[in-house]
Write an enzyme that holds these catalytic residues in place. Sequence first.
Site: not given
Ligand code: NAI
Length: 243
Positions: A51, A151-152, A184
């Site tokens: 949306g 990463y950390a 997550i």
């Molecule tokens: P995901 O892998 O499902 O989504 C990550 C998104 O970032 C994707 O849409 C990907 O295409 C985009 N992305 C990656 N590199 C990019 C770049 N160079 N330019 C533009 N877009 C880019 O991951 P998720 O789980 O949704 O994570 C989102 C954020 O939350 C990240 O920063 C991750 O490090 C953080 N995070 C996630 C956790 C988890 O357990 N899933 C825990 C702690 C933090």
Amino acid sequence: MTDLSGRVALVTGGTRGIGLATAKALAEAGATVVLTGRDESRAKEAAAAAGASAGLALDVTDAKAVSTLVRGVAKEHGKLDIVVANAGIMEDALLGMIKEDLVDTTLSTNVAGTLHTVQAAARAMMRKKTGAIVVLASIVGEYGSAGQTVYAASKAAVANIARSAAKELGRSGIRVNAVAPGVIDTDLTAGLAEDAKADNIARTPLARLGAAEDVAKAIRFLVSDEASFVTGQVLGVDGGLVL
Ligand code: NAI
């Protein structure tokens, strides 16, 4: 329910996971949302699903592209109220196995990408002297994690981007906060072994993995007026895992 009507929001990395859930949560609260993804057609599809008003192509490692896109969104909508610097990557490697290109890609995406986004957001928000920015840190950035040193380190840097930018931008009416999610259930953690997931659940007081929507709701709170005196914080969204 949080009311964000009349607000203009930008979410990076919004094609899936936490970014997509956040775009949806902000749109449901009435904001006009622009989301970005590296691939334009996937960004457009995600925008329709969330949306959001538009889905645009953006690689956050490209500082000039970030600056141009953020300026363009603010110009088109007359302002920019909310920016969620969500794009990020995670790749595990034990200390002895860390290769230079893993360091480069992780730092250029998670640290430099977040920094570019916060810089561009601050420039766009400065004129109106109001705005809210959220960046995506992690519990491992706060407490460390074996096999995740790179990463950390990148996520510790992200938390300190939030704290430093909050100190610098507060007098311009701009709040900057971070969320620190636990484990997550998204594509990012899909590769975790089942016993590692079970171990995390066993150590989590709320006894489950997080959902992208759990993080999105915390972000929606931080960008809303409900958090009007909250800045420079790193809000854990981890079911109590680190207690
Ligand atoms: P995901 O892998 O499902 O989504 C990550 C998104 O970032 C994707 O849409 C990907 O295409 C985009 N992305 C990656 N590199 C990019 C770049 N160079 N330019 C533009 N877009 C880019 O991951 P998720 O789980 O949704 O994570 C989102 C954020 O939350 C990240 O920063 C991750 O490090 C953080 N995070 C996630 C956790 C988890 O357990 N899933 C825990 C702690 C933090």
